[in-house]
Design an enzyme around this catalytic site. Structure first.
Site: not given
Ligand code: F6P
Length: 356
Positions: A127, A152, A187, A274, A283
């Site tokens: 990134g 992102d 909800r 909630r 991810r």
């Molecule tokens: O940059 C990608 C990302 O998934 C962000 O959306 C998120 O805030 C961050 O990485 C989380 O990083 P880590 O894996 O260090 O918690």
């Protein structure tokens, strides 16, 4: 200054920063394209840790990426060579006797280790942080090509990054599932998605997932307007609401992300709420076909760039093709959601509330 370059024989690949679906497709395409050219292809483990802390790896900090090693990895999430988002060689955490981790400058050491392995070129996949590191290594004389990666989708120089489509697709699948439970229990379901600085995942999954409220970092929200939207829906007989929140969304004049209890507190909406945090689920997983294609194109394009004598560049999607942009430009601007883009206008036409 033109540096006289010897023909490429050995190429190292590094994956850095948060992982994303599609990384292995990049690795596979780059390795196969390199092998096609008679090059040897290697992976540096865990960003650059494999070169800076080789003693940590029993099987060595650098792995030879053969055709067999990359067989059948296109659809796998994650990265077979590992990654880290705490491995910037310019400020590298080194453990002290007192268990603290001061950060030290180790870039030159990395360049020396790189040259000791007789690597001729580096493909850096990552990134904004990784592209900045790639640019500094390029400035130090390494022959570097960058490949943009982040779920992102906040890198301005490329129309889209691989990983984003998979993250949005999974988020929408989750929203579809949560719709039925929100409706059944009347909800408010607050769904937090990743996106620390840019709200692309929240915006696109919110629209595709028919959310009623989407809160993004680009628009500091007024919680009173969110509550009003929910109450207006109630009055219209829509007795549940879906709220999608980017983790980086902040209230007007505040610094914290919306809390579900704040949205659902009885005296505000009279409804239960909630919270579901999708977090790192976004991810993981197998990359969508779209992300596989972008990733495979990026990996092959990185090798073609090196073969054409390009360096200090990042591959970028420029539909219908792939282009190369200077690494020095790659992280100049973050790609935030333009508030006048058609996606935003569509969301507003659909009646979506952004807390503004
Ligand atoms: O940059 C990608 C990302 O998934 C962000 O959306 C998120 O805030 C961050 O990485 C989380 O990083 P880590 O894996 O260090 O918690």
């Amino acid at each position: 200054m033109e540096i006289a370059r010897t023909p490429i024989r050995k190429v190292a690949i590094s994956t850095g920063g948060g992982d994303a679906p599609g990384l292995n497709a990049v690795i596979r395409a780059a390795v196969l394209a390199g092998l096609e050219r008679g090059w040897e292809m290697y992976g540096i483990r865990d960003g650059y840790n494999g070169l800076l802390m080789p003693e940590k790896y029993l099987e060595g900090g650098v792995v030879n990426l053969t055709r067999d090693r990359v067989r059948g990895i296109t659809h796998l999430g994650g990265t077979i060579i590992g990654t880290t988002n705490r491995g910037n060689p310019s400020s590298y955490p080194v453990k002290n006797a007192d268990a603290t981790y001061p950060e030290v400058e180790r870039s030159d050491e990395l360049v020396r280790a790189f040259n000791m392995h007789e690597f001729d070129a580096l493909i850096s996949v990552g990134g904004d942080g990784s592209m900045s590191i790639a640019n500094s290594l390029s400035q130090k004389g390494l022959r570097v090509v960058g490949v943009p990666k982040t779920i992102d989708n906040d890198l301005d120089e490329t129309v889209v990054t691989f990983g984003f489509d998979t993250a949005v697709s999974f988020a929408v699948e989750c929203l579809d599932r949560l719709h039925s439970t929100a409706a059944s229990h009347r909800r408010i379901l607050v769904v937090e998605v990743m996106g620390r600085y840019a709200g692309w995942i929240a915006l696109e999954s919110g629209i595709a997932g028919s959310a009623d409220v989407v809160l993004i970092p680009e628009i500091p929200y007024d919680i009173n307007l969110v509550v009003k939207k929910i109450i207006d829906r109630e009055k219209a007989g829509r007795n549940f609401s879906m709220v999608v929140v980017a983790e980086g969304a902040i209230p007007k004049g505040g610094t914290v992300t919306v809390q579900s209890k704040e949205v659902g507190r009885a005296e505000r909406t009279g409804k239960e709420a909630r919270l579901v945090v999708l977090g790192h689920l976004l991810r993981g997983g197998s990359p969508t076909a779209n992300d596989r294609l972008i990733a495979l194109r990026f990996g092959a394009a990185a090798v073609r760039a090196l073969d054409e004598g390009q360096e200090g560049v990042m591959v970028a999607l420029d539909p219908p093709t792939v282009k190369y942009v200077p690494l020095s430009d790659a992280t100049r601007r973050m790609k935030s959601v333009p508030l006048d883009c058609d996606t935003m206008l569509t969301a507003r036409d659909l009646g979506m509330c952004f807390g503004d």
